[in-house]
Design a protein around this motif. Structure first.
Motif, PDB file in Angstrom:
ATOM      1  N   GLU A  36     -19.357  25.552  11.314  1.00 48.89           N
ATOM      2  CA  GLU A  36     -18.734  24.225  11.266  1.00 48.89           C
ATOM      3  C   GLU A  36     -19.477  23.327  10.270  1.00 48.89           C
ATOM      4  O   GLU A  36     -18.858  22.618   9.485  1.00 48.89           O
ATOM      5  N   ARG A  37     -20.797  23.406  10.301  1.00 49.65           N
ATOM      6  CA  ARG A  37     -21.613  22.598   9.393  1.00 49.65           C
ATOM      7  C   ARG A  37     -21.318  22.969   7.937  1.00 49.65           C
ATOM      8  O   ARG A  37     -21.149  22.107   7.091  1.00 49.65           O
ATOM      9  N   SER A  38     -21.238  24.237   7.651  1.00 43.72           N
ATOM     10  CA  SER A  38     -20.957  24.692   6.291  1.00 43.72           C
ATOM     11  C   SER A  38     -19.591  24.189   5.819  1.00 43.72           C
ATOM     12  O   SER A  38     -19.450  23.707   4.692  1.00 43.72           O
ATOM     13  N   CYS A  39     -18.599  24.272   6.690  1.00 48.02           N
ATOM     14  CA  CYS A  39     -17.249  23.810   6.356  1.00 48.02           C
ATOM     15  C   CYS A  39     -17.241  22.301   6.103  1.00 48.02           C
ATOM     16  O   CYS A  39     -16.671  21.832   5.106  1.00 48.02           O
ATOM     17  N   LYS A  40     -17.895  21.542   6.974  1.00 47.76           N
ATOM     18  CA  LYS A  40     -17.960  20.087   6.814  1.00 47.76           C
ATOM     19  C   LYS A  40     -18.729  19.710   5.557  1.00 47.76           C
ATOM     20  O   LYS A  40     -18.365  18.765   4.852  1.00 47.76           O
ATOM     21  N   ALA A  41     -19.808  20.423   5.264  1.00 49.86           N
ATOM     22  CA  ALA A  41     -20.604  20.137   4.068  1.00 49.86           C
ATOM     23  C   ALA A  41     -19.762  20.321   2.812  1.00 49.86           C
ATOM     24  O   ALA A  41     -19.785  19.480   1.899  1.00 49.86           O
ATOM     25  N   THR A  42     -19.014  21.394   2.774  1.00 50.17           N
ATOM     26  CA  THR A  42     -18.152  21.658   1.625  1.00 50.17           C
ATOM     27  C   THR A  42     -17.099  20.561   1.485  1.00 50.17           C
ATOM     28  O   THR A  42     -16.843  20.068   0.380  1.00 50.17           O
ATOM     29  N   GLU A  43     -16.521  20.175   2.603  1.00 51.51           N
ATOM     30  CA  GLU A  43     -15.496  19.121   2.571  1.00 51.51           C
ATOM     31  C   GLU A  43     -16.091  17.792   2.079  1.00 51.51           C
ATOM     32  O   GLU A  43     -15.494  17.105   1.254  1.00 51.51           O
ATOM     33  N   ILE A  44     -17.258  17.433   2.585  1.00 51.28           N
ATOM     34  CA  ILE A  44     -17.913  16.194   2.158  1.00 51.28           C
ATOM     35  C   ILE A  44     -18.213  16.242   0.665  1.00 51.28           C
ATOM     36  O   ILE A  44     -17.955  15.290  -0.068  1.00 51.28           O
ATOM     37  N   TYR A  45     -18.756  17.359   0.217  1.00 54.03           N
ATOM     38  CA  TYR A  45     -19.101  17.482  -1.196  1.00 54.03           C
ATOM     39  C   TYR A  45     -17.865  17.316  -2.081  1.00 54.03           C
ATOM     40  O   TYR A  45     -17.872  16.541  -3.035  1.00 54.03           O
ATOM     41  N   HIS A  46     -16.793  18.020  -1.752  1.00 48.61           N
ATOM     42  CA  HIS A  46     -15.595  17.975  -2.595  1.00 48.61           C
ATOM     43  C   HIS A  46     -14.845  16.643  -2.489  1.00 48.61           C
ATOM     44  O   HIS A  46     -14.199  16.232  -3.451  1.00 48.61           O
ATOM     45  N   THR A  47     -14.948  15.978  -1.359  1.00 49.12           N
ATOM     46  CA  THR A  47     -14.261  14.708  -1.171  1.00 49.12           C
ATOM     47  C   THR A  47     -15.012  13.540  -1.794  1.00 49.12           C
ATOM     48  O   THR A  47     -14.395  12.642  -2.373  1.00 49.12           O
ATOM     49  N   PHE A  48     -16.351  13.558  -1.715  1.00 46.54           N
ATOM     50  CA  PHE A  48     -17.124  12.381  -2.094  1.00 46.54           C
ATOM     51  C   PHE A  48     -18.150  12.576  -3.212  1.00 46.54           C
ATOM     52  O   PHE A  48     -18.575  11.597  -3.815  1.00 46.54           O
ATOM     53  N   HIS A  50     -18.436  15.573  -5.594  1.00 47.46           N
ATOM     54  CA  HIS A  50     -18.064  16.337  -6.782  1.00 47.46           C
ATOM     55  C   HIS A  50     -17.709  15.346  -7.895  1.00 47.46           C
ATOM     56  O   HIS A  50     -17.112  14.295  -7.630  1.00 47.46           O
ATOM     57  N   PRO A  51     -18.082  15.636  -9.139  1.00 47.48           N
ATOM     58  CA  PRO A  51     -17.793  14.690 -10.241  1.00 47.48           C
ATOM     59  C   PRO A  51     -16.320  14.303 -10.372  1.00 47.48           C
ATOM     60  O   PRO A  51     -16.019  13.238 -10.893  1.00 47.48           O
ATOM     61  N   GLU A  52     -15.426  15.125  -9.894  1.00 46.32           N
ATOM     62  CA  GLU A  52     -14.003  14.797  -9.971  1.00 46.32           C
ATOM     63  C   GLU A  52     -13.411  14.483  -8.594  1.00 46.32           C
ATOM     64  O   GLU A  52     -12.200  14.563  -8.403  1.00 46.32           O
ATOM     65  N   ALA A  53     -14.260  14.113  -7.660  1.00 43.32           N
ATOM     66  CA  ALA A  53     -13.807  13.827  -6.295  1.00 43.32           C
ATOM     67  C   ALA A  53     -12.870  12.629  -6.277  1.00 43.32           C
ATOM     68  O   ALA A  53     -13.061  11.651  -7.007  1.00 43.32           O
ATOM     69  N   GLU A  54     -11.875  12.718  -5.431  1.00 47.80           N
ATOM     70  CA  GLU A  54     -10.899  11.633  -5.290  1.00 47.80           C
ATOM     71  C   GLU A  54     -11.557  10.347  -4.800  1.00 47.80           C
ATOM     72  O   GLU A  54     -11.184   9.251  -5.188  1.00 47.80           O
ATOM     73  N   LYS A  55     -12.572  10.485  -3.936  1.00 45.92           N
ATOM     74  CA  LYS A  55     -13.245   9.325  -3.347  1.00 45.92           C
ATOM     75  C   LYS A  55     -14.731   9.346  -3.704  1.00 45.92           C
ATOM     76  O   LYS A  55     -15.584   9.106  -2.850  1.00 45.92           O
ATOM     77  N   GLU A  56     -15.036   9.592  -4.943  1.00 41.10           N
ATOM     78  CA  GLU A  56     -16.419   9.753  -5.372  1.00 41.10           C
ATOM     79  C   GLU A  56     -17.263   8.514  -5.067  1.00 41.10           C
ATOM     80  O   GLU A  56     -16.874   7.394  -5.387  1.00 41.10           O
ATOM     81  N   VAL A  57     -18.412   8.731  -4.422  1.00 33.79           N
ATOM     82  CA  VAL A  57     -19.349   7.646  -4.150  1.00 33.79           C
ATOM     83  C   VAL A  57     -20.361   7.568  -5.287  1.00 33.79           C
ATOM     84  O   VAL A  57     -20.604   8.536  -6.002  1.00 33.79           O
ATOM     85  N   ASN A  58     -20.936   6.404  -5.412  1.00 34.09           N
ATOM     86  CA  ASN A  58     -21.866   6.136  -6.502  1.00 34.09           C
ATOM     87  C   ASN A  58     -23.299   6.481  -6.083  1.00 34.09           C
ATOM     88  O   ASN A  58     -23.956   5.689  -5.403  1.00 34.09           O
ATOM     89  N   ILE A  59     -23.744   7.672  -6.466  1.00 32.76           N
ATOM     90  CA  ILE A  59     -25.135   8.072  -6.241  1.00 32.76           C
ATOM     91  C   ILE A  59     -25.701   8.590  -7.555  1.00 32.76           C
ATOM     92  O   ILE A  59     -24.945   8.933  -8.464  1.00 32.76           O
ATOM     93  N   ASP A  60     -27.016   8.668  -7.627  1.00 29.74           N
ATOM     94  CA  ASP A  60     -27.641   9.099  -8.874  1.00 29.74           C
ATOM     95  C   ASP A  60     -27.494  10.608  -9.105  1.00 29.74           C
ATOM     96  O   ASP A  60     -27.236  11.381  -8.178  1.00 29.74           O
ATOM     97  N   TYR A  61     -27.661  10.993 -10.348  1.00 26.51           N
ATOM     98  CA  TYR A  61     -27.486  12.371 -10.780  1.00 26.51           C
ATOM     99  C   TYR A  61     -28.408  13.338 -10.029  1.00 26.51           C
ATOM    100  O   TYR A  61     -27.983  14.401  -9.590  1.00 26.51           O
ATOM    101  N   HIS A  62     -29.676  12.967  -9.862  1.00 27.49           N
ATOM    102  CA  HIS A  62     -30.653  13.866  -9.221  1.00 27.49           C
ATOM    103  C   HIS A  62     -30.302  14.127  -7.756  1.00 27.49           C
ATOM    104  O   HIS A  62     -30.399  15.266  -7.290  1.00 27.49           O
ATOM    105  N   THR A  63     -29.871  13.103  -7.059  1.00 24.92           N
ATOM    106  CA  THR A  63     -29.458  13.282  -5.662  1.00 24.92           C
ATOM    107  C   THR A  63     -28.235  14.180  -5.592  1.00 24.92           C
ATOM    108  O   THR A  63     -28.159  15.096  -4.763  1.00 24.92           O
ATOM    109  N   ARG A  64     -27.284  13.934  -6.480  1.00 28.71           N
ATOM    110  CA  ARG A  64     -26.065  14.746  -6.520  1.00 28.71           C
ATOM    111  C   ARG A  64     -26.409  16.215  -6.787  1.00 28.71           C
ATOM    112  O   ARG A  64     -25.865  17.118  -6.156  1.00 28.71           O
ATOM    113  N   GLU A  65     -27.316  16.465  -7.708  1.00 27.60           N
ATOM    114  CA  GLU A  65     -27.711  17.842  -8.031  1.00 27.60           C
ATOM    115  C   GLU A  65     -28.439  18.515  -6.869  1.00 27.60           C
ATOM    116  O   GLU A  65     -28.244  19.699  -6.618  1.00 27.60           O
TER     117      GLU A  65
END
Length: 115
Positions: A36-48, A50-65
């Motif tokens: 469940e955690r893996s599935c939720k993590a993937t969903e969070i990453y792709h939703t918020f 990922h560089p092309e996420a529909e609802k991308e949040v503003n965080i720094d490059y190093h944190t994102r990486e």
């Protein structure tokens, strides 16, 4: 004050993705099942995040990486740094604007009138 009022305000400010991300991270941190955690993590990453996420949040490059690398084997703290960053953004920016907004003042007035 209801969470709905704050969410409506954030929508009007084009900042709703911040509260949605924060809530998704809170939900993620309560997950105990690895699948469940893996599935939720993937969903969070792709939703918020990922560089092309529909609802991308503003965080720094190093944190994102760091999070991108953590997606290989997400643990319970893989979003903590980004979650703290987004919370601080809301605390220092969105919340003060909300408390000064007509929307908040109207909600507060309605709440007092209903008592």
């Amino acid at each position: 004050m209801s969470r709905g009022g704050k969410r409506t305000f954030l929508q009007s400010e084009f900042s709703e993705e911040n509260i949605e991300f924060w809530l998704a991270c809170r939900d993620y941190s309560r997950s105990t099942c690895p699948a469940e955690r893996s599935c939720k993590a993937t969903e969070i990453y792709h939703t918020f995040l990922h560089p092309e996420a529909e609802k991308e949040v503003n965080i720094d490059y190093h944190t994102r990486e760091k999070i991108k690398q953590a997606m290989l084997d997400p643990d319970d703290s893989c979003f903590d740094e980004a979650e703290r960053h987004v919370f601080r953004l809301m605390e220092k920016d969105s919340c003060p604007r909300f408390w000064k907004s007509d929307m908040y003042l109207n909600l507060q007035h309605r709440d007092k009138a209903s008592r």
